[in-house]
Design a protein around this motif. Structure first.
Motif, short mmCIF file in Angstrom:
data_model
loop_
_atom_site.label_atom_id
_atom_site.label_comp_id
_atom_site.label_asym_id
_atom_site.label_seq_id
_atom_site.Cartn_x
_atom_site.Cartn_y
_atom_site.Cartn_z
N ASP A 11 0.81 -1.21 0.00
CA ASP A 11 0.00 0.00 0.00
C ASP A 11 0.85 1.27 0.00
O ASP A 11 0.36 2.36 0.24
N LYS A 14 -0.28 4.52 -1.67
CA LYS A 14 -1.45 5.25 -1.18
C LYS A 14 -1.00 6.62 -0.66
O LYS A 14 0.16 6.82 -0.32
N SER A 15 -1.96 7.51 -0.55
CA SER A 15 -1.63 8.87 -0.11
C SER A 15 -1.02 8.91 1.29
O SER A 15 -0.23 9.82 1.59
N ASP A 16 -1.35 7.93 2.15
CA ASP A 16 -0.76 7.91 3.49
C ASP A 16 0.52 7.07 3.56
O ASP A 16 1.06 6.84 4.64
N GLY A 17 0.98 6.59 2.42
CA GLY A 17 2.21 5.80 2.36
C GLY A 17 2.04 4.38 2.89
O GLY A 17 3.00 3.68 3.12
N VAL A 19 0.66 3.60 5.79
CA VAL A 19 0.84 3.58 7.25
C VAL A 19 -0.38 3.00 7.97
O VAL A 19 -0.25 2.51 9.09
N GLY A 20 -1.54 2.96 7.33
CA GLY A 20 -2.75 2.44 7.98
C GLY A 20 -2.59 1.01 8.43
O GLY A 20 -2.97 0.64 9.55
N ASP A 21 -2.03 0.14 7.58
CA ASP A 21 -1.82 -1.26 7.94
C ASP A 21 -0.86 -1.38 9.12
O ASP A 21 -1.04 -2.22 10.00
N LEU A 23 -0.38 0.81 11.50
CA LEU A 23 -1.08 1.24 12.72
C LEU A 23 -2.01 0.14 13.23
O LEU A 23 -2.10 -0.09 14.44
#
Length: 64
Positions: A11, A14-17, A19-21, A23
């Protein structure tokens, strides 16, 4: 994400790089430590950056 290791490296664009996964992963680890219990995370994400793989096949329950 330069080392392409789970969780979330697929991912990275994605715009957040992606980082969601990461977190989510840290939260899972914190919950397991806090409750001193093993934990299994079930997701519908089928990319290799979340799945446990053996012989290049993901672990799956049910139909593919």
């Amino acid at each position: 994400m330069e080392h392409k290791i789970p969780p979330g490296y697929k991912d990275a664009d994605k715009s957040d790089g992606g980082v969601g996964d990461l977190l989510i992963w840290w939260t899972i680890l914190d919950l397991a430590r806090e409750h001193n219990r093993p934990l299994i995370f079930v997701t519908g994400d089928r990319k290799a950056d979340w799945q446990h793989r053996s012989d290049k096949k993901g672990f799956s329950l049910g139909a593919n």
